[in-house]
Design an enzyme around this catalytic site. Sequence first.
Site, PDB file in Angstrom:
ATOM      1  N   ARG A  84      11.728 -14.911  -2.988  1.00 39.92           N
ATOM      2  CA  ARG A  84      12.840 -14.245  -3.035  1.00 39.92           C
ATOM      3  C   ARG A  84      14.100 -14.989  -3.620  1.00 39.92           C
ATOM      4  O   ARG A  84      14.769 -14.214  -4.013  1.00 39.92           O
ATOM      5  CB  ARG A  84      13.165 -13.715  -1.355  1.00 39.92           C
ATOM      6  N   GLU A 120       0.963  -1.144  -0.140  1.00 34.75           N
ATOM      7  CA  GLU A 120      -0.114   0.087  -0.053  1.00 34.75           C
ATOM      8  C   GLU A 120       0.895   1.138   0.006  1.00 34.75           C
ATOM      9  O   GLU A 120       2.068   1.195   0.349  1.00 34.75           O
ATOM     10  CB  GLU A 120      -0.893  -0.028   1.311  1.00 34.75           C
ATOM     11  N   GLY A 160      30.760   1.025 -23.406  1.00 34.89           N
ATOM     12  CA  GLY A 160      30.884   2.538 -23.806  1.00 34.89           C
ATOM     13  C   GLY A 160      29.515   2.912 -24.554  1.00 34.89           C
ATOM     14  O   GLY A 160      28.444   2.725 -23.536  1.00 34.89           O
ATOM     15  N   GLN A 197      29.866  -0.366 -18.711  1.00 29.69           N
ATOM     16  CA  GLN A 197      31.215   0.595 -18.883  1.00 29.69           C
ATOM     17  C   GLN A 197      31.921   0.224 -19.941  1.00 29.69           C
ATOM     18  O   GLN A 197      32.639   0.691 -20.880  1.00 29.69           O
ATOM     19  CB  GLN A 197      31.884   0.422 -17.572  1.00 29.69           C
ATOM     20  N   GLN A 246      44.531  -5.037 -18.622  1.00 23.80           N
ATOM     21  CA  GLN A 246      44.406  -5.651 -17.538  1.00 23.80           C
ATOM     22  C   GLN A 246      43.380  -5.086 -16.857  1.00 23.80           C
ATOM     23  O   GLN A 246      42.659  -5.545 -16.266  1.00 23.80           O
ATOM     24  CB  GLN A 246      45.753  -5.521 -16.474  1.00 23.80           C
ATOM     25  N   GLU A 248       9.716  -7.153  -3.694  1.00 22.67           N
ATOM     26  CA  GLU A 248       9.698  -8.325  -2.652  1.00 22.67           C
ATOM     27  C   GLU A 248      10.590  -8.257  -1.318  1.00 22.67           C
ATOM     28  O   GLU A 248      11.263  -9.099  -1.045  1.00 22.67           O
ATOM     29  CB  GLU A 248      10.013  -9.732  -3.349  1.00 22.67           C
TER      30      GLU A 248
END
Length: 387
Positions: free
Chosen positions: A248, A134, A345, A342, A284, A369
């Site tokens: 869940r 609610e 791009g 990321q 890297q 939930e």
Amino acid sequence: MSETHLEWPFFETRHRELASSLDAWARAHADKLERPEANVDVATRDLAGLLGQAGWLRHLATSDWGGPGRTIDVRSLCLIRERLSWYSGIADCVLAIQGLGSVPITLFGSRTLQQAFLPGVFAGTHYGSFCLSEEVAGSDVSSLATTARADGNEYILDGAKTWISHAPVATHHIVFARTGPDAGAKGLSAFVVDAATPGVRISESLDIIAPHSIGSVVFEDCRIPAHCLLGQVGEGFKIAMSTLDIFRSTVGAAALGLARRALAETVTRVGAREVFGRKLAAFQATQMRVADMAVDVDTAALLVYRAAWTKDCTERRISRESAMAKMHATEAAQRVIDSAVQLFGGLGVTVGSVVERLYREIRPLRIYEGTTEIQKIIIATQLLGKT
Ligand code: COS
């Protein structure tokens, strides 16, 4: 898609068979799953029909519906949600809400209610909703204000529910309402309400960042037969929480599917894209990110399937395990998808790209939930007790 987690001892042969037939089916229907009808209500009905015809909604209950105990195989539901969310948030949502709209009936409804409502849900021709939230009672369920007043062999419902997924299309609603003077959780009961009952009104449809059918429902002097009560008077909070204990973990599984898709898209992308004369994968900085993404995916899978296995294979309540699974998997998936964006791009934020879809679709899972913060409260309460 990586299948390595299917080798884990959480699964039985039937789960591996389910995953492989679902995968084949989803690949064959990828078009319908990935590009549903633009109108979300139409898309919901179409996808429910598609999932129902294929038999996937049947996994929302075992064949002998009813009674407490192990009537729902949570590992199967998690595997299905993981696969569906890889392709489509809205298809995953259809399975989840058909579940929230049926599991309280499966576990707590009379045989008459089960026979009246469940076959249509499993066939994908009828749609349920779970009317708990609610406007001022989302996280704090026990403060909800909707009332159900006994009157002869009827109840009269009054109140307003909001952020109710599938409300605009629902043919029935599972409604949580206050039945007695008892304060808090003890004063709540649960009902199944036919959506065509006079006094039930959809007051609005809502637009959210991950579009699906969602809206607000009002109950005004709405009379329903007393036999529409689920469980006993005063058991509403328990019914809501035990349904959420099941779902869940499956929210975590849906997040896992989104994260796996993001990781797979990223691996393809960084192996192909060249910058400064080298593949993106050769840097890297990329490798560090991809390693973190992979660890997030696997830890999410471990917690999700630990919770599902515990529910399926033990008699105990799994509030802590399912809270951990939901919290960690949704937060981890958000990180994985953010990294994917990321590394993509500009393409990552271009409307219509896969990672842009994933970026929108993961966000509500950290809220619905039970927010991440509510999951932390559940976990901490188990350790510290009520403070
Ligand atoms: N299964 C069965 N019973 C449960 C239960 C569960 N998972 N969790 C709690 N209960 C019982 C408790 O045992 C307690 O019964 P007793 O008083 O007989 O001991 C009763 O329910 C009340 O529990 P508690 O005191 O923990 O309730 P709170 O009001 O403190 O609420 C939280 C606890 C915050 C965890 C609960 O309100 C919650 O999960 N909120 C989030 C709800 C949510 O997910 N909202 C989103 C809407 S659905 S999309």
